[in-house]
Scaffold this motif. Structure first.
Motif, PDB file in Angstrom:
ATOM      1  N   VAL A  77      -8.806  -4.669   3.448  1.00 12.60           N
ATOM      2  CA  VAL A  77      -7.948  -5.322   2.450  1.00 12.60           C
ATOM      3  C   VAL A  77      -6.891  -6.211   3.120  1.00 12.60           C
ATOM      4  CG1 VAL A  77      -6.437  -4.865   0.454  1.00 12.60           C
ATOM      5  CG2 VAL A  77      -8.277  -3.275   0.980  1.00 12.60           C
ATOM      6  N   ALA A  99       0.036  -1.061   4.890  1.00 13.92           N
ATOM      7  CA  ALA A  99      -0.514   0.309   4.850  1.00 13.92           C
ATOM      8  C   ALA A  99      -1.703   0.372   3.909  1.00 13.92           C
ATOM      9  CB  ALA A  99       0.575   1.294   4.434  1.00 13.92           C
ATOM     10  N   VAL A 100      -2.511  -0.693   3.950  1.00 14.54           N
ATOM     11  CA  VAL A 100      -3.745  -0.720   3.162  1.00 14.54           C
ATOM     12  C   VAL A 100      -4.925  -0.540   4.115  1.00 14.54           C
ATOM     13  CG1 VAL A 100      -2.799  -2.186   1.350  1.00 14.54           C
ATOM     14  CG2 VAL A 100      -3.864  -3.250   3.346  1.00 14.54           C
ATOM     15  N   GLY A 127       0.869  -1.183   0.000  1.00 12.61           N
ATOM     16  CA  GLY A 127       0.000   0.000   0.000  1.00 12.61           C
ATOM     17  C   GLY A 127       0.898   1.222   0.000  1.00 12.61           C
ATOM     18  N   GLY A 128       0.734   2.038  -1.047  1.00  8.65           N
ATOM     19  CA  GLY A 128       1.602   3.223  -1.164  1.00  8.65           C
ATOM     20  C   GLY A 128       0.800   4.504  -1.155  1.00  8.65           C
ATOM     21  N   GLY A 129      -0.285   4.532  -0.343  1.00 11.43           N
ATOM     22  CA  GLY A 129      -1.170   5.702  -0.296  1.00 11.43           C
ATOM     23  C   GLY A 129      -0.644   6.816   0.593  1.00 11.43           C
ATOM     24  N   MET A 130      -1.591   7.544   1.192  1.00 15.64           N
ATOM     25  CA  MET A 130      -1.250   8.750   1.969  1.00 15.64           C
ATOM     26  C   MET A 130      -0.335   8.468   3.149  1.00 15.64           C
ATOM     27  SD  MET A 130      -4.408  11.374   2.426  1.00 15.64           S
ATOM     28  CE  MET A 130      -5.217  10.304   3.579  1.00 15.64           C
ATOM     29  N   ILE A 154      -0.493  -0.767  10.182  1.00 14.07           N
ATOM     30  CA  ILE A 154      -1.040   0.530  10.614  1.00 14.07           C
ATOM     31  C   ILE A 154      -2.556   0.566  10.383  1.00 14.07           C
ATOM     32  CG2 ILE A 154       1.134   1.762  10.191  1.00 14.07           C
ATOM     33  CD1 ILE A 154      -0.328   3.088   7.752  1.00 14.07           C
ATOM     34  N   ALA A 155      -3.135  -0.586  10.086  1.00  9.57           N
ATOM     35  CA  ALA A 155      -4.575  -0.630   9.792  1.00  9.57           C
ATOM     36  C   ALA A 155      -5.378  -0.415  11.072  1.00  9.57           C
ATOM     37  CB  ALA A 155      -4.929  -1.973   9.167  1.00  9.57           C
ATOM     38  N   VAL A 188      -2.108   1.060  -7.801  1.00  5.22           N
ATOM     39  CA  VAL A 188      -2.506   2.224  -8.620  1.00  5.22           C
ATOM     40  C   VAL A 188      -1.275   2.754  -9.379  1.00  5.22           C
ATOM     41  CG1 VAL A 188      -3.489   4.562  -8.537  1.00  5.22           C
ATOM     42  CG2 VAL A 188      -4.278   2.805  -6.930  1.00  5.22           C
ATOM     43  N   VAL A 231      -4.255  -9.250   1.617  1.00  8.70           N
ATOM     44  CA  VAL A 231      -2.817  -9.001   1.538  1.00  8.70           C
ATOM     45  C   VAL A 231      -2.057 -10.063   2.341  1.00  8.70           C
ATOM     46  CG1 VAL A 231      -0.992  -7.374   2.185  1.00  8.70           C
ATOM     47  CG2 VAL A 231      -3.068  -6.538   1.078  1.00  8.70           C
ATOM     48  N   LEU A 287      -3.481  11.543  11.852  1.00  9.68           N
ATOM     49  CA  LEU A 287      -3.422  12.301  10.592  1.00  9.68           C
ATOM     50  C   LEU A 287      -2.193  13.213  10.455  1.00  9.68           C
ATOM     51  CD1 LEU A 287      -5.015  12.838   7.931  1.00  9.68           C
ATOM     52  CD2 LEU A 287      -6.090  14.759   9.093  1.00  9.68           C
ATOM     53  N   MET A 301      -1.107   2.531  15.809  1.00 14.30           N
ATOM     54  CA  MET A 301      -2.205   3.469  15.553  1.00 14.30           C
ATOM     55  C   MET A 301      -1.580   4.846  15.341  1.00 14.30           C
ATOM     56  SD  MET A 301      -5.410   3.923  15.207  1.00 14.30           S
ATOM     57  CE  MET A 301      -6.131   5.482  14.755  1.00 14.30           C
TER      58      MET A 301
HETATM   59  N1  LIG Z   1      -5.249   8.445   7.100  1.00 21.17           N
HETATM   60  C1  LIG Z   1      -5.245   8.463   8.433  1.00 21.17           C
HETATM   61  O1  LIG Z   1      -5.387   9.482   9.103  1.00 21.17           O
HETATM   62  C2  LIG Z   1      -5.021   7.176   9.203  1.00 21.17           C
HETATM   63  C3  LIG Z   1      -4.902   7.219  10.603  1.00 21.17           C
HETATM   64  C4  LIG Z   1      -4.685   6.022  11.290  1.00 21.17           C
HETATM   65  C5  LIG Z   1      -4.578   4.822  10.599  1.00 21.17           C
HETATM   66  N2  LIG Z   1      -4.708   4.825   9.246  1.00 21.17           N
HETATM   67  C6  LIG Z   1      -4.623   3.546   8.553  1.00 21.17           C
HETATM   68  O2  LIG Z   1      -3.626   3.598   7.572  1.00 21.17           O
HETATM   69  C7  LIG Z   1      -3.967   2.699   6.533  1.00 21.17           C
HETATM   70  C8  LIG Z   1      -3.720   3.386   5.215  1.00 21.17           C
HETATM   71  O3  LIG Z   1      -4.518   4.566   5.157  1.00 21.17           O
HETATM   72  P1  LIG Z   1      -4.286   5.677   4.048  1.00 21.17           P
HETATM   73  O4  LIG Z   1      -5.052   6.861   4.499  1.00 21.17           O
HETATM   74  O5  LIG Z   1      -2.853   5.778   3.716  1.00 21.17           O
HETATM   75  O6  LIG Z   1      -5.070   4.978   2.838  1.00 21.17           O
HETATM   76  P2  LIG Z   1      -4.852   5.193   1.270  1.00 21.17           P
HETATM   77  O7  LIG Z   1      -4.290   6.522   0.956  1.00 21.17           O
HETATM   78  O8  LIG Z   1      -6.150   4.759   0.623  1.00 21.17           O
HETATM   79  O9  LIG Z   1      -3.718   4.116   0.946  1.00 21.17           O
HETATM   80  C9  LIG Z   1      -3.930   2.740   0.816  1.00 21.17           C
HETATM   81  C10 LIG Z   1      -3.308   2.329  -0.544  1.00 21.17           C
HETATM   82  O10 LIG Z   1      -3.234   0.917  -0.623  1.00 21.17           O
HETATM   83  C11 LIG Z   1      -3.666   0.542  -1.933  1.00 21.17           C
HETATM   84  N3  LIG Z   1      -4.141  -0.835  -1.987  1.00 21.17           N
HETATM   85  C12 LIG Z   1      -5.427  -1.282  -2.051  1.00 21.17           C
HETATM   86  N4  LIG Z   1      -5.456  -2.622  -2.118  1.00 21.17           N
HETATM   87  C13 LIG Z   1      -4.170  -3.035  -2.111  1.00 21.17           C
HETATM   88  C14 LIG Z   1      -3.544  -4.305  -2.174  1.00 21.17           C
HETATM   89  N5  LIG Z   1      -4.268  -5.429  -2.265  1.00 21.17           N
HETATM   90  N6  LIG Z   1      -2.192  -4.363  -2.134  1.00 21.17           N
HETATM   91  C15 LIG Z   1      -1.436  -3.250  -2.027  1.00 21.17           C
HETATM   92  N7  LIG Z   1      -1.983  -2.016  -1.985  1.00 21.17           N
HETATM   93  C16 LIG Z   1      -3.326  -1.897  -2.014  1.00 21.17           C
HETATM   94  C17 LIG Z   1      -4.779   1.521  -2.206  1.00 21.17           C
HETATM   95  O11 LIG Z   1      -5.106   1.502  -3.570  1.00 21.17           O
HETATM   96  P3  LIG Z   1      -6.679   1.808  -3.985  1.00 21.17           P
HETATM   97  O12 LIG Z   1      -6.818   3.293  -3.856  1.00 21.17           O
HETATM   98  O13 LIG Z   1      -6.774   1.293  -5.361  1.00 21.17           O
HETATM   99  O14 LIG Z   1      -7.549   1.080  -3.005  1.00 21.17           O
HETATM  100  C18 LIG Z   1      -4.152   2.813  -1.721  1.00 21.17           C
HETATM  101  O15 LIG Z   1      -3.349   3.402  -2.704  1.00 21.17           O
HETATM  102  C19 LIG Z   1      -5.427   2.292   6.757  1.00 21.17           C
HETATM  103  O16 LIG Z   1      -5.484   0.944   7.203  1.00 21.17           O
HETATM  104  C20 LIG Z   1      -5.916   3.203   7.837  1.00 21.17           C
HETATM  105  O17 LIG Z   1      -6.801   2.529   8.725  1.00 21.17           O
HETATM  106  C21 LIG Z   1      -4.911   5.965   8.529  1.00 21.17           C
END
Ligand SMILES: NC(=O)c1ccc[n+]([C@@H]2O[C@H](COP(=O)([O-])OP(=O)(O)OC[C@H]3O[C@@H](n4cnc5c(N)ncnc54)[C@H](OP(=O)(O)O)[C@@H]3O)[C@@H](O)[C@H]2O)c1
Length: 277
Positions: free
Chosen positions: A75, A70-71, A10-13, A96-97, A39, A79, A122, A119
Motif C-alpha cells: 500500500v 504503518a501500512v 495506518g492505525g493497525g496493530m 516500518i514497512a 477502517v 500512500v 512482533l 524494521m
Molecule cells: N506485525 C509485525 O510483526 C510487523 C513486523 C515488522 C514490520 N511490520 C510492518 O508494519 C506494517 C504494519 O503492519 P501491521 O501488522 O500493523 O498491519 P495492520 O494491522 O494490517 O495495519 C495496517 C493498517 O493500515 C490500514 N490501511 C490500509 N490501507 C491504507 C491506506 N491507504 N491509508 C491508511 N491506512 C491504510 C489497514 O486497513 P485495512 O485492514 O483495511 O487494510 C490496517 O488497518 C507493515 O508494513 C508490516 O510490514 C509488521
C-alpha cells in the motif's frame, strides 16, 4: 523538549503499539498525535483514546512533523502518492514497512525528502520491540536520535547502514519465532519430565526472559554468564553438553543466516518482479 507532532498513516496493530508506547512514555503529547485509518472501528478506537483521527492520509500528513508509514508494504506507493505534495524537506518520513528500501521510498517523494526506514518485530505489541533502523540520504543525525528515542519507548532500537537491514530482518525480525520454538521445545521437555504443561511453559518463557534481561543489563558477555551457572560436574554443564552435541549453536547461526538470505531474495524479487523466488 517540545513534543514532536506525530502522524500515523495506518492505525493497525503495529501503529497501535507504537502509539501506546509514545504516549505512555510522554515522548509525544496526546494533542500532538494523529492517525489516518480507513477502517471505521479502528479509527473510533484511536479517537476514543483522545487522538485526532481521519480517513484522509493527506489531512494527517499535513498536521504532523514526523509521519509514520504503518501500512502494508504493497500500500506504500499509494500512500506516498497521496502525501508527496505536502512532505517536502520539512517533515520526517518513518517507514516500518518490511522490505521497502530507502531508495524506493525516496524515489516517490520530493527531492531532499528526509526518510528513515525501521524494521520492528512482533514483541513491539507488548512493549519489547527489537528494531533496527537506517537513515536515508537526507535524514539527519538529529532525525535518527528522535526516531531512536521514540522506538526506545517500546523496546530497543539500533541504527545500522541499510545494507545490514536484511541481517536485522534475519536476526530480530524473524527472531521471535526462534524464541517461541525454544520456549515450546523446553516446555515439551518439562512435560516429558513430568511437569504440567502450563507450569512448563511459564518456567521456560520466564527463564529465557531472565537470561535475556541479564544480557541486556550489560557488563557481562553471554559466555561469561553461561560459565557462571555451569558448576563443575553439575546439572547445567550436562545440559549444555547435550545442546552442543546436537549442534544447537550451529543451528541458531544457520537460522539467522537462512532468514537473512531469504530477506535479500525477497527484496531482490520485489525490486525486480521478473527475478525467480
Ligand atoms: N506485525 C509485525 O510483526 C510487523 C513486523 C515488522 C514490520 N511490520 C510492518 O508494519 C506494517 C504494519 O503492519 P501491521 O501488522 O500493523 O498491519 P495492520 O494491522 O494490517 O495495519 C495496517 C493498517 O493500515 C490500514 N490501511 C490500509 N490501507 C491504507 C491506506 N491507504 N491509508 C491508511 N491506512 C491504510 C489497514 O486497513 P485495512 O485492514 O483495511 O487494510 C490496517 O488497518 C507493515 O508494513 C508490516 O510490514 C509488521
Amino acid at each position: 523538549m517540545t513534543s514532536p507532532s506525530v502522524g500515523f498513516l495506518g492505525g493497525g496493530m503495529m501503529a497501535s503499539s507504537l502509539i501506546g508506547g509514545f504516549l505512555k512514555s510522554g515522548a509525544v503529547a496526546q494533542a500532538a498525535m494523529s492517525v489516518a485509518e480507513p477502517v471505521p472501528p479502528l479509527r473510533e478506537k484511536h479517537a476514543a483514546a483522545g487522538l485526532f483521527t481521519s480517513a484522509d492520509n493527506l489531512e494527517v500528513a499535513r498536521r504532523a512533523d514526523v509521519i509514520f508509514l504503518a501500512v502494508k508494504p504493497d500500500v506504500i506507493p499509494d500512500v506516498l502518492r497521496q502525501i508527496a505534495s505536502t512532505v517536502g524537506q520539512a517533515k520526517l518520513i518513518v517507514s516500518i514497512a518490511a522490505g521497502v528500501s530507502l531508495q524506493a521510498l525516496q524515489a516517490q517523494l520530493q527531492p531532499g525528502a528526509r526518510v528513515i526506514r525501521v524494521m520492528p518485530n512482533l514483541p513491539c505489541l507488548v512493549g519489547e520491540c527489537a528494531a533496527g533502523f537506517c537513515r536515508g540520504a537526507h535524514a539527519t543525525a538529529a532525525d535518527s536520535k528522535l526516531v531512536g528515542g521514540l522506538l526506545g519507548t517500546v523496546g530497543r532500537a539500533e541504527e545500522v547502514p541499510e545494507k545490514l537491514m536484511d541481517a536485522v530482518t534475519g536476526l530480530s525480525g524473524s527472531g521471535p519465532a526462534y524464541g517461541f520454538l525454544m520456549v515450546e521445545a523446553m516446555a515439551d521437555a518439562g512435560v516429558r519430565m513430568g511437569l504440567p504443561r502450563p507450569i512448563a511453559t511459564t518456567l521456560a518463557a520466564q527463564t529465557l526472559r531472565g537470561a535475556a534481561t541479564m544480557v541486556l543489563a550489560g557488563g557481562k558477555h553471554p559466555g561469561e554468564l553461561k560459565d557462571m551457572v555451569c558448576s563443575p560436574g553439575g546439572t547445567t554443564i550436562a545440559g549444555v553438553e547435550a545442546l552442543e552435541y546436537r549442534g544447537f549453536r550451529a543451528a541458531a547461526i544457520a537460522a539467522v543466516v537462512a532468514a537473512t538470505t531469504r530477506s535479500a531474495e525477497l527484496r531482490a524479487a520485489a525490486e525486480n518482479p521478473k527475478a525467480k523466488l
